[in-house]
Design an enzyme around this catalytic site. Structure first.
Site, PDB file in Angstrom:
ATOM      1  N   SER A 126      37.387  39.258  46.215  1.00  0.00           N
ATOM      2  CA  SER A 126      38.852  39.179  46.282  1.00  0.00           C
ATOM      3  C   SER A 126      39.458  40.291  47.134  1.00  0.00           C
ATOM      4  O   SER A 126      38.955  41.426  47.159  1.00  0.00           O
ATOM      5  CB  SER A 126      39.393  39.297  44.849  1.00  0.00           C
ATOM      6  OG  SER A 126      40.769  39.576  44.862  1.00  0.00           O
ATOM      7  N   GLU A 128      41.878  41.854  46.263  1.00  0.00           N
ATOM      8  CA  GLU A 128      42.271  42.921  45.327  1.00  0.00           C
ATOM      9  C   GLU A 128      41.339  44.123  45.463  1.00  0.00           C
ATOM     10  O   GLU A 128      41.688  45.233  45.068  1.00  0.00           O
ATOM     11  CB  GLU A 128      42.221  42.412  43.882  1.00  0.00           C
ATOM     12  CG  GLU A 128      43.489  41.778  43.384  1.00  0.00           C
ATOM     13  CD  GLU A 128      44.683  42.727  43.332  1.00  0.00           C
ATOM     14  OE1 GLU A 128      44.594  43.733  42.620  1.00  0.00           O
ATOM     15  OE2 GLU A 128      45.683  42.457  43.988  1.00  0.00           O
ATOM     16  N   TYR A 150      40.631  44.704  37.169  1.00  0.00           N
ATOM     17  CA  TYR A 150      40.152  43.473  37.825  1.00  0.00           C
ATOM     18  C   TYR A 150      39.525  43.807  39.182  1.00  0.00           C
ATOM     19  O   TYR A 150      38.422  43.365  39.506  1.00  0.00           O
ATOM     20  CB  TYR A 150      41.318  42.488  37.997  1.00  0.00           C
ATOM     21  CG  TYR A 150      40.996  41.302  38.879  1.00  0.00           C
ATOM     22  CD1 TYR A 150      40.316  40.196  38.376  1.00  0.00           C
ATOM     23  CD2 TYR A 150      41.364  41.291  40.227  1.00  0.00           C
ATOM     24  CE1 TYR A 150      40.012  39.107  39.194  1.00  0.00           C
ATOM     25  CE2 TYR A 150      41.069  40.213  41.042  1.00  0.00           C
ATOM     26  CZ  TYR A 150      40.394  39.123  40.528  1.00  0.00           C
ATOM     27  OH  TYR A 150      40.097  38.057  41.348  1.00  0.00           O
TER      28      TYR A 150
HETATM   29  P1  NAP Z   1      41.392  30.674  37.619  1.00  0.00           P
HETATM   30  O1  NAP Z   1      42.236  29.464  37.870  1.00  0.00           O
HETATM   31  O2  NAP Z   1      41.917  31.769  36.790  1.00  0.00           O
HETATM   32  O3  NAP Z   1      40.001  30.165  36.997  1.00  0.00           O
HETATM   33  C1  NAP Z   1      39.099  31.056  36.404  1.00  0.00           C
HETATM   34  C2  NAP Z   1      37.952  30.262  35.841  1.00  0.00           C
HETATM   35  O4  NAP Z   1      37.021  31.166  35.218  1.00  0.00           O
HETATM   36  C3  NAP Z   1      38.365  29.259  34.744  1.00  0.00           C
HETATM   37  O5  NAP Z   1      37.669  28.066  34.934  1.00  0.00           O
HETATM   38  C4  NAP Z   1      37.895  29.942  33.467  1.00  0.00           C
HETATM   39  O6  NAP Z   1      37.572  29.047  32.428  1.00  0.00           O
HETATM   40  C5  NAP Z   1      36.616  30.611  33.980  1.00  0.00           C
HETATM   41  N1  NAP Z   1      36.118  31.614  33.034  1.00  0.00           N
HETATM   42  C6  NAP Z   1      36.829  32.615  32.433  1.00  0.00           C
HETATM   43  N2  NAP Z   1      36.035  33.300  31.603  1.00  0.00           N
HETATM   44  C7  NAP Z   1      34.800  32.735  31.674  1.00  0.00           C
HETATM   45  C8  NAP Z   1      33.557  32.993  31.039  1.00  0.00           C
HETATM   46  N3  NAP Z   1      33.424  33.959  30.122  1.00  0.00           N
HETATM   47  N4  NAP Z   1      32.499  32.206  31.360  1.00  0.00           N
HETATM   48  C9  NAP Z   1      32.627  31.205  32.257  1.00  0.00           C
HETATM   49  N5  NAP Z   1      33.770  30.907  32.886  1.00  0.00           N
HETATM   50  C10 NAP Z   1      34.860  31.672  32.607  1.00  0.00           C
HETATM   51  O7  NAP Z   1      40.945  31.332  39.020  1.00  0.00           O
HETATM   52  P2  NAP Z   1      40.980  30.716  40.504  1.00  0.00           P
HETATM   53  O8  NAP Z   1      42.298  31.030  41.104  1.00  0.00           O
HETATM   54  O9  NAP Z   1      40.465  29.328  40.505  1.00  0.00           O
HETATM   55  O10 NAP Z   1      39.935  31.688  41.229  1.00  0.00           O
HETATM   56  C11 NAP Z   1      38.547  31.372  41.258  1.00  0.00           C
HETATM   57  C12 NAP Z   1      37.767  32.648  41.495  1.00  0.00           C
HETATM   58  O11 NAP Z   1      38.183  33.264  42.695  1.00  0.00           O
HETATM   59  C13 NAP Z   1      37.935  33.731  40.419  1.00  0.00           C
HETATM   60  O12 NAP Z   1      36.720  34.427  40.317  1.00  0.00           O
HETATM   61  C14 NAP Z   1      38.999  34.645  40.988  1.00  0.00           C
HETATM   62  O13 NAP Z   1      38.885  35.934  40.449  1.00  0.00           O
HETATM   63  C15 NAP Z   1      38.635  34.592  42.450  1.00  0.00           C
HETATM   64  N6  NAP Z   1      39.720  34.806  43.406  1.00  0.00           N
HETATM   65  C16 NAP Z   1      40.868  34.096  43.324  1.00  0.00           C
HETATM   66  C17 NAP Z   1      41.855  34.266  44.278  1.00  0.00           C
HETATM   67  C18 NAP Z   1      43.135  33.469  44.243  1.00  0.00           C
HETATM   68  O14 NAP Z   1      44.077  33.854  44.936  1.00  0.00           O
HETATM   69  N7  NAP Z   1      43.181  32.364  43.511  1.00  0.00           N
HETATM   70  C19 NAP Z   1      41.646  35.159  45.339  1.00  0.00           C
HETATM   71  C20 NAP Z   1      40.433  35.854  45.408  1.00  0.00           C
HETATM   72  C21 NAP Z   1      39.464  35.660  44.446  1.00  0.00           C
HETATM   73  P3  NAP Z   1      38.584  28.727  31.188  1.00  0.00           P
HETATM   74  O15 NAP Z   1      39.530  27.678  31.686  1.00  0.00           O
HETATM   75  O16 NAP Z   1      37.697  28.256  30.128  1.00  0.00           O
HETATM   76  O17 NAP Z   1      39.296  30.025  30.885  1.00  0.00           O
HETATM   77  O1  F7E Z   2      50.884  38.800  41.768  1.00  0.00           O
HETATM   78  C1  F7E Z   2      54.075  40.633  41.940  1.00  0.00           C
HETATM   79  C2  F7E Z   2      52.852  41.383  41.421  1.00  0.00           C
HETATM   80  O2  F7E Z   2      49.797  37.804  39.774  1.00  0.00           O
HETATM   81  C3  F7E Z   2      51.266  38.887  43.126  1.00  0.00           C
HETATM   82  C4  F7E Z   2      44.808  36.595  41.623  1.00  0.00           C
HETATM   83  O3  F7E Z   2      44.442  35.284  41.974  1.00  0.00           O
HETATM   84  O4  F7E Z   2      45.293  37.166  43.898  1.00  0.00           O
HETATM   85  C5  F7E Z   2      45.840  37.122  42.601  1.00  0.00           C
HETATM   86  O5  F7E Z   2      46.241  38.416  42.187  1.00  0.00           O
HETATM   87  C6  F7E Z   2      52.304  39.962  43.300  1.00  0.00           C
HETATM   88  C7  F7E Z   2      51.940  41.302  42.654  1.00  0.00           C
HETATM   89  O6  F7E Z   2      48.616  37.729  42.038  1.00  0.00           O
HETATM   90  C8  F7E Z   2      55.725  39.191  39.069  1.00  0.00           C
HETATM   91  O7  F7E Z   2      53.207  42.716  41.039  1.00  0.00           O
HETATM   92  C9  F7E Z   2      56.276  40.431  40.748  1.00  0.00           C
HETATM   93  O8  F7E Z   2      52.256  42.318  43.548  1.00  0.00           O
HETATM   94  O9  F7E Z   2      50.541  36.277  41.654  1.00  0.00           O
HETATM   95  P1  F7E Z   2      49.969  37.569  41.234  1.00  0.00           P
HETATM   96  P2  F7E Z   2      47.713  38.997  42.404  1.00  0.00           P
HETATM   97  O10 F7E Z   2      47.891  40.101  41.454  1.00  0.00           O
HETATM   98  O11 F7E Z   2      47.919  39.297  43.857  1.00  0.00           O
HETATM   99  C10 F7E Z   2      44.137  38.007  44.039  1.00  0.00           C
HETATM  100  C11 F7E Z   2      43.667  37.917  45.471  1.00  0.00           C
HETATM  101  C12 F7E Z   2      43.098  37.729  43.034  1.00  0.00           C
HETATM  102  O12 F7E Z   2      41.907  37.862  43.289  1.00  0.00           O
HETATM  103  C13 F7E Z   2      43.563  37.485  41.638  1.00  0.00           C
HETATM  104  O13 F7E Z   2      42.554  36.838  40.864  1.00  0.00           O
HETATM  105  O14 F7E Z   2      53.517  39.544  42.657  1.00  0.00           O
HETATM  106  N1  F7E Z   2      54.957  40.146  40.880  1.00  0.00           N
HETATM  107  N2  F7E Z   2      56.764  39.862  39.643  1.00  0.00           N
HETATM  108  C14 F7E Z   2      54.586  39.387  39.850  1.00  0.00           C
HETATM  109  N3  F7E Z   2      53.396  38.834  39.545  1.00  0.00           N
HETATM  110  C15 F7E Z   2      53.321  38.071  38.437  1.00  0.00           C
HETATM  111  N4  F7E Z   2      52.148  37.501  38.105  1.00  0.00           N
HETATM  112  N5  F7E Z   2      54.422  37.871  37.615  1.00  0.00           N
HETATM  113  C16 F7E Z   2      55.643  38.412  37.884  1.00  0.00           C
HETATM  114  O15 F7E Z   2      56.607  38.217  37.150  1.00  0.00           O
END
Ligand code: NAP
Ligand code: F7E
Length: 327
Positions: A126, A128, A150
């Site tokens: 990520s 992050e 995270y």
């Molecule tokens: P998400 O919607 O939060 O999905 C997370 C998945 O992980 C869910 O299916 C959840 O299952 C599963 N999980 C949680 N705890 C688990 C455990 N103990 N054992 C097995 N599975 C478990 O995330 P996403 O947005 O699809 O992202 C997919 C991956 O990419 C994640 O690793 C995330 O950190 C990474 N990522 C996401 C982004 C983004 O912007 N979306 C960017 C960079 C990296 P349950 O439904 O059962 O909780």
């Molecule tokens: O926050 C700001 C918050 O929670 C984005 C995950 O998929 O992407 C995701 O992480 C921004 C941050 O995503 C609210 O402070 C303001 O600056 O949508 P987010 P994230 O933290 O960037 C990365 C790449 C991952 O890997 C992660 O799994 O928005 N913000 N106000 C807020 N964010 C939330 N959630 N809620 C608010 O009310």
């Protein structure tokens, strides 16, 4: 017929990736956790071709069993505790799943004879991990400086993936994906929180939206485009790490502008309130990725731009909220 195992099948990316792989003719297996996971029906209706296996990233033997049943050619490790804000309050469990869970999955693939069987492994790293960014834009070689439990857990998983590649010759790749969104995004993330609230305001169902920091900037792309990059990584002869991003960044204010403009509201100042409860102990202020390597080596391109993405999400939530309100 190639076979794939996806952890995180119930998540946003798991569903899009399963659709892509089924379309490519794969037999797809998804790892489902818990004894009565409430998202099972969602997976069964969205991607009915997927075969569900039970297991948990915290439980090595369940992962070995899943590998034995699925006999995959490709393993996509998308499972994680993925909500950054939650990770401060639950740092231990985030470390165990998002960090040590990667070690468990890598070790399960190794014990399964992954290298000898030619199994290819994808780790969901990520942006992050860049945290307090040391370079703009961020690329594969940028120094990692995570700002949340995270982010720290993802750095561990990222380096462990590289270590298994270097130590055991495993075909293990890591995709450093920047934020990607869609109508399937969880409601806790800011894009979906905004798109749902904007839809509800437009329909007269809600009159205010409470957020945290409006100045953070993110490189937002469409999840459907990003799972294509994951798949392309595992089609390469040599495993490697790739940044996946659009190269454009927008603030939360820009997001609000675009989402409210879509429903004809130009001035949202009276509708949006800030609450310190949504501020983070340490913020990632600016993310913008340089995906040159993914473009040149993988031939990957993002197709959906920021305005189109926001419009897609607001349109989806307008329809969903209308249906929920019985209109
Ligand atoms: P998400 O919607 O939060 O999905 C997370 C998945 O992980 C869910 O299916 C959840 O299952 C599963 N999980 C949680 N705890 C688990 C455990 N103990 N054992 C097995 N599975 C478990 O995330 P996403 O947005 O699809 O992202 C997919 C991956 O990419 C994640 O690793 C995330 O950190 C990474 N990522 C996401 C982004 C983004 O912007 N979306 C960017 C960079 C990296 P349950 O439904 O059962 O909780
Ligand atoms: O926050 C700001 C918050 O929670 C984005 C995950 O998929 O992407 C995701 O992480 C921004 C941050 O995503 C609210 O402070 C303001 O600056 O949508 P987010 P994230 O933290 O960037 C990365 C790449 C991952 O890997 C992660 O799994 O928005 N913000 N106000 C807020 N964010 C939330 N959630 N809620 C608010 O009310």
């Amino acid at each position: 017929m190639p076979r794939a195992l996806i952890t995180g099948i119930t998540g946003q990316d798991g569903l899009y990736l399963a659709e892509l792989l089924l379309g490519e003719g794969y037999e797809v297996f998804g790892l489902l956790r818990g004894q009565n996971n409430p998202k099972r029906p969602l997976v069964e209706t969205t991607v009915p071709g997927v075969r569900l296996l039970t297991g948990d990233l915290a439980d090595l033997s369940s992962l070995l069993r899943a590998l034995q049943e699925a006999q995959p050619d490709e393993v996509y490790n998308l499972g994680a505790i993925s909500f950054v804000a939650y990770s401060w309050e639950n740092a231990r469990v985030t470390s165990e799943i998002t960090g040590l869970g990667v070690l468990n999955m890598l070790e399960a693939v190794r014990l399964h004879g992954g290298r000898e069987r030619g199994v290819r492994f994808y780790q969901a790293s990520s942006s992050e991990m860049f945290g307090k960014v040391q370079e703009v834009p961020q690329r594969e070689s940028t120094l990692l400086w995570p700002r949340s439990p995270y982010g720290v857990a993802k750095v561990y998983g990222h380096h462990m993936t590289i270590n298994y590649r270097e130590s055991y010759g495993m075909h293990a790749s890591s995709g450093i994906l920047f934020n990607h969104e869609s109508p399937r995004r969880g409601p806790e993330f800011v894009t979906r929180k905004v798109s749902t609230a904007v839809a509800r305001v437009a329909l007269g169902l809600q009159d205010r939206l409470v957020l945290g920091n409006l100045d953070a900037q993110r490189d937002w792309g469409f999840a459907g485009d990003y799972v294509d990059a994951m798949w392309r990584m595992l089609q390469q002869d040599v495993a490697d790490d790739y940044v996946v991003a659009t190269g454009r960044t927008h603030s939360i204010r820009d997001l609000l502008d675009a989402a409210f403009a879509h429903v004809g509201i130009d001035d949202w100042s009276g509708l949006v309130h800030q609450d310190p409860a949504f501020m983070r102990p340490a913020e990632v202020d600016l993310l913008v990725g340089d995906a040159t390597k993914a473009r040149t080596v993988l031939g990957w391109e993002p197709r959906v731009g920021f305005d189109e993405l926001v419009a897609m999400m607001v349109e989806h939530d307008l329809a969903e909220q209308r249906a929920l309100a019985g209109r």
